[in-house]
Design a protein around this motif. Sequence first.
Motif, mmCIF file in Angstrom:
data_model
loop_
_atom_site.group_PDB
_atom_site.id
_atom_site.type_symbol
_atom_site.label_atom_id
_atom_site.label_comp_id
_atom_site.label_asym_id
_atom_site.label_seq_id
_atom_site.Cartn_x
_atom_site.Cartn_y
_atom_site.Cartn_z
ATOM 1 N N PRO A 60 0.820 -1.232 0.000
ATOM 2 C CA PRO A 60 0.000 0.000 0.000
ATOM 3 C C PRO A 60 0.848 1.275 0.000
ATOM 4 O O PRO A 60 0.425 2.275 -0.583
ATOM 5 C CB PRO A 60 -0.841 -0.120 1.280
ATOM 6 C CG PRO A 60 -0.222 -1.215 2.086
ATOM 7 C CD PRO A 60 0.513 -2.113 1.140
ATOM 8 N N LEU A 61 2.034 1.251 0.620
ATOM 9 C CA LEU A 61 2.861 2.450 0.640
ATOM 10 C C LEU A 61 3.306 2.824 -0.767
ATOM 11 O O LEU A 61 3.099 3.953 -1.230
ATOM 12 C CB LEU A 61 4.077 2.234 1.550
ATOM 13 C CG LEU A 61 5.071 3.394 1.595
ATOM 14 C CD1 LEU A 61 4.483 4.591 2.322
ATOM 15 C CD2 LEU A 61 6.383 2.974 2.264
ATOM 16 N N GLY A 64 0.424 3.793 -2.896
ATOM 17 C CA GLY A 64 -0.087 5.113 -2.522
ATOM 18 C C GLY A 64 0.753 6.239 -3.096
ATOM 19 O O GLY A 64 0.216 7.253 -3.564
ATOM 20 N N LEU A 303 1.026 14.178 0.721
ATOM 21 C CA LEU A 303 1.790 12.943 0.913
ATOM 22 C C LEU A 303 2.889 13.270 1.909
ATOM 23 O O LEU A 303 3.793 14.059 1.610
ATOM 24 C CB LEU A 303 2.371 12.489 -0.426
ATOM 25 C CG LEU A 303 3.174 11.186 -0.471
ATOM 26 C CD1 LEU A 303 2.287 9.988 -0.171
ATOM 27 C CD2 LEU A 303 3.829 11.024 -1.848
ATOM 28 N N THR A 304 2.786 12.720 3.108
ATOM 29 C CA THR A 304 3.742 13.039 4.171
ATOM 30 C C THR A 304 4.375 11.741 4.659
ATOM 31 O O THR A 304 3.687 10.871 5.186
ATOM 32 C CB THR A 304 3.048 13.775 5.337
ATOM 33 O OG1 THR A 304 1.854 13.073 5.688
ATOM 34 C CG2 THR A 304 2.678 15.199 4.932
ATOM 35 N N PHE A 339 0.955 10.919 9.465
ATOM 36 C CA PHE A 339 2.030 10.739 8.483
ATOM 37 C C PHE A 339 2.179 9.247 8.166
ATOM 38 O O PHE A 339 1.866 8.397 8.991
ATOM 39 C CB PHE A 339 3.385 11.242 9.015
ATOM 40 C CG PHE A 339 3.382 12.665 9.501
ATOM 41 C CD1 PHE A 339 2.477 13.596 9.006
ATOM 42 C CD2 PHE A 339 4.314 13.087 10.449
ATOM 43 C CE1 PHE A 339 2.492 14.916 9.460
ATOM 44 C CE2 PHE A 339 4.337 14.401 10.904
ATOM 45 C CZ PHE A 339 3.423 15.309 10.415
ATOM 46 N N SER A 340 2.715 8.961 6.985
ATOM 47 C CA SER A 340 2.985 7.572 6.615
ATOM 48 C C SER A 340 4.428 7.221 6.945
ATOM 49 O O SER A 340 5.328 8.040 6.779
ATOM 50 C CB SER A 340 2.749 7.366 5.116
ATOM 51 O OG SER A 340 1.413 7.673 4.798
ATOM 52 N N MET A 341 4.629 5.986 7.410
ATOM 53 C CA MET A 341 5.973 5.545 7.768
ATOM 54 C C MET A 341 6.577 4.719 6.648
ATOM 55 O O MET A 341 5.922 3.824 6.102
ATOM 56 C CB MET A 341 5.906 4.698 9.040
ATOM 57 C CG MET A 341 7.260 4.432 9.656
ATOM 58 S SD MET A 341 7.785 5.811 10.704
ATOM 59 C CE MET A 341 7.128 5.234 12.289
ATOM 60 N N ASP A 347 10.225 -1.977 3.493
ATOM 61 C CA ASP A 347 9.681 -1.312 2.305
ATOM 62 C C ASP A 347 10.685 -1.146 1.173
ATOM 63 O O ASP A 347 10.284 -0.833 0.053
ATOM 64 C CB ASP A 347 9.114 0.067 2.692
ATOM 65 C CG ASP A 347 7.845 -0.052 3.525
ATOM 66 O OD1 ASP A 347 7.021 -0.937 3.193
ATOM 67 O OD2 ASP A 347 7.680 0.707 4.502
ATOM 68 N N SER B 7 1.225 4.202 10.079
ATOM 69 C CA SER B 7 -0.122 4.762 9.935
ATOM 70 C C SER B 7 -0.892 3.856 8.980
ATOM 71 O O SER B 7 -0.316 3.189 8.135
ATOM 72 C CB SER B 7 -0.044 6.181 9.399
ATOM 73 O OG SER B 7 0.603 6.192 8.170
ATOM 74 N N ALA B 9 -2.947 4.274 6.399
ATOM 75 C CA ALA B 9 -2.945 4.555 4.961
ATOM 76 C C ALA B 9 -1.664 5.296 4.611
ATOM 77 O O ALA B 9 -1.133 6.038 5.414
ATOM 78 C CB ALA B 9 -4.147 5.430 4.591
ATOM 79 N N PRO B 10 -1.137 5.061 3.418
ATOM 80 C CA PRO B 10 0.137 5.667 3.062
ATOM 81 C C PRO B 10 0.035 7.172 2.804
ATOM 82 O O PRO B 10 1.032 7.826 2.647
ATOM 83 C CB PRO B 10 0.533 4.915 1.795
ATOM 84 C CG PRO B 10 -0.762 4.448 1.214
ATOM 85 C CD PRO B 10 -1.665 4.197 2.374
ATOM 86 N N PHE B 11 -1.120 7.699 2.682
ATOM 87 C CA PHE B 11 -1.281 9.144 2.565
ATOM 88 C C PHE B 11 -2.690 9.449 3.016
ATOM 89 O O PHE B 11 -3.506 8.550 3.175
ATOM 90 C CB PHE B 11 -1.050 9.631 1.132
ATOM 91 C CG PHE B 11 -1.924 8.938 0.143
ATOM 92 C CD1 PHE B 11 -3.138 9.480 -0.242
ATOM 93 C CD2 PHE B 11 -1.562 7.700 -0.366
ATOM 94 C CE1 PHE B 11 -3.958 8.821 -1.129
ATOM 95 C CE2 PHE B 11 -2.379 7.034 -1.261
ATOM 96 C CZ PHE B 11 -3.584 7.592 -1.640
#
Lengths: 353, 353
Positions: A60-61, A64, A303-304, A339-341, A347, B7, B9-11
Motif C-alpha cells: 500500500p505504501l 499510494g 503525501l507526508t 504521516f505515513s511511515m 519497504d 499509519s 494509509a500511506p497518505f
Amino acid sequence: MTDLHRSPAPFSRRRLLGRAAGIAALAGAAAIAPPVALARQATPEPAAGADPLPSWNAGPLKRGIIEFVARSVDPAHEDWLPVDRRIAAFDNDGTLMAEYPMPASTSFVLDRARELVRTMPDYARDPAFAPLRDGAFDDPLNPEAPRLYLPIRKITNAGLTQQLSIAAARGWLQDAVNPADGRRWVDSAYRPMLELLALLHANDYTTFVVTGSEVDFVRAFAPEVYGIPTWRVIGTDYAYGYSAVDGRGQVTTTSQDMLNMTGPNKATAIALHVGQRPVIAVGNSDGDQQMLEYAAGGIGPSLTLMLHHTDAAREFAYDRDYPWSPFDRTLDAMPKLGFSMIDMAKDWNAVWA
Amino acid sequence: MTDLHRSPAPFSRRRLLGRAAGIAALAGAAAIAPPVALARQATPEPAAGADPLPSWNAGPLKRGIIEFVARSVDPAHEDWLPVDRRIAAFDNDGTLMAEYPMPASTSFVLDRARELVRTMPDYARDPAFAPLRDGAFDDPLNPEAPRLYLPIRKITNAGLTQQLSIAAARGWLQDAVNPADGRRWVDSAYRPMLELLALLHANDYTTFVVTGSEVDFVRAFAPEVYGIPTWRVIGTDYAYGYSAVDGRGQVTTTSQDMLNMTGPNKATAIALHVGQRPVIAVGNSDGDQQMLEYAAGGIGPSLTLMLHHTDAAREFAYDRDYPWSPFDRTLDAMPKLGFSMIDMAKDWNAVWA
C-alpha cells in the motif's frame, strides 16, 4: 533630474589583477573551475511503462505514492495540481542520504575545525574548541556532542566567501567516507529516494531540500547527487555579510546568528524561499515534523512520509537515542499526526544508489 | 529501537471539516482556486533568427547585451558558462515595472491599511495609522511618506497565512491602476525587460526577482507577468510564524522583524536563496548597487545594468528626488562602478508590454 552618466562600455570584463584581486581571485576561482565529478549520475530515469520505484517493495505504501503522483498530474482528476503547486520538500540527512553515526556536514565541520586548531594559534586558544581536543567527538554518539558542537560550528563556518565555502565542501567530499561503513558520503544517498525524486521530476514537480546541515555544504553535492540546483537547497545559514571594494562585491559567511534549519524553521523557511505550501514532504526525525505538518495543512491531498531507520543489516537501526537528530516524540505521535511511515527494512529492496 | 508505528494509509486526504477547518479552509482556498488571469502572456517568444530585443534601439548597449548572452552559451568561447552559473537577478519596481509615483506594493498596503482602519477600532486607534488619516500619503511624493509608511507596512502585512497574503494581492491587482497614468499595474511591466527575460530564459538562464516590495505581493503576479515562479522571487519578508493544530501546520505573516530587501541585503539574500553569484544584475536605484556589485565581483565577465528613468513623454522622468527609492549616490558613482546605463528615452523604442 541631472547627469545622465553612461559608462563607456555596456559590460565589463573584470580584470584578473587589481586592487581587490587577491580575495576576488580566490572567490571566483571555485565558481569558474570545471566542476569535479562527485557522482556518476543524478537520478535514474525509468523507462516508459516501467516500474518507477523498483527499489520499493510492493504494497500500500508504494501504491499510494505512485497513485498520489498519478492523480496530481491527471487533468481529469479532482486531485490534479497545476505545475506551480507540485512542490515537494525533502529533509537531507537520514532522509535522502545516510546520517549515522554523524551527519556528513558535522564530520566536515569537525575536520575543518581540527585544521584551524592545528594551523591558527587564536583558534587553538579559543575555549569553544576545547571539547575537540578533549575527545568529545571521538564517540560520534556521545549524547553531549551536539551541544558542544554548536559553538564550533558557528566559528568554523565563518570567514569564507560563499564560493569558497562550497568549494571547500566539494574538496572534502571527494574522498570523505562514512567511518561506520566506509562508503563515500556522495555514494550514501538512498536509491529508493533517488527513484522518488526522479518520479517527481518526470512529473514536473519542483523539489526542494530543506536541511539542518549547512546550506552551502549540501549545495556542494545536491546538483550532481540529487539533480537539485543550489537555489532549491534551503538549510542552516550563516548570516552572510557583505563587503565591496571598487564596485566589486563579496558575500562572506559570518559567525553571527546562524539560523538552525530545523523544526518550525523548516516550515517558515519554505514560506520564505518557496512561496507555496508543499504537497509532498519527506523526513525522518522530530525536526521534520513541522515541515510535514505544513504540507498536510492545506486543502486537498498531501503525501507526508517519515523514513524509519530499521535496517541494521543494510544500513543502521536507530531512532530515539540518536543524539544528532532523534526520531522520538514524533515517532510516538505518528498515528495522531497521520504521516505515513517508510520502514526501511520492510519497504525497500535496495538501499544504496 | 522500539515501536515501529505505521499509519494505516500511506497518505491522507484531509477532511474539509474538522477542528482546524475554519482557518485551514481559508488558507487553502486561495492556493487551490483556479488562478485568475492577470496578464495575457508571460514573456514574448522571438522567432528563431529574429531580433531578440526588438524594443531596444540599435547601439553598443543592445549589441553588448546580445553578445554577452551569445558568448555565455557558446561552448567554444572562453566566456561560456555552465547552465547552473547562468544566473540573472532583477530588481522589480522601476526595473521590470513602473514604480512612479509610488510602488504598486506600497499602494496595495495603504489600501489595506485604510480598510483596516475603517473596519477595526483597534487599528483606528493605533498611532502608527495617524499619518494615513492626516493625509501624509495624499501626495505620493511627500518626502516624509516613506518614513511614516514603515510602521504601517509592518502592522498591515501581519496576520495572514502566506496563501491568503498572496490571494489578497491577486484580488487587488485585478483592478488596481497606477493613478499617474491609469494603467493597470499588471500591464505596467516594461516590454524591453520582458524581451530581455525571454532572451535569458531561451538561453537557459535562471532569473530571479530581488525586490524591496513585499515578497508575497510580487509572487502574486511574477509567474504570469514575468514567467518567474514564486520560488525565484526574493523580497521583503515578514518573519513568518508557525502554528499547528492536530498535525496540520500554518505559516502566518507577523509584524516582527520585517527584513527590508534593499542595499547589501539584496546581495546576501542572493547568497542565501540562490547559492550562486549572478552574472547578470539589473536595477534602477541606490538600493540595487550592492546587487550589481555582487554580480561584478566574480572572475569572468558580468553584465550590470541600471535603468535611468529619463522618459517623461512615455513614462516618467525621475531619479534623485524620488522619495521611495532614489537613484542618487549610485548615479554619481556610475562611472567608477562600471555599471552600464539604460537610458529609457534613448535606448527603448517601446516602453509598455
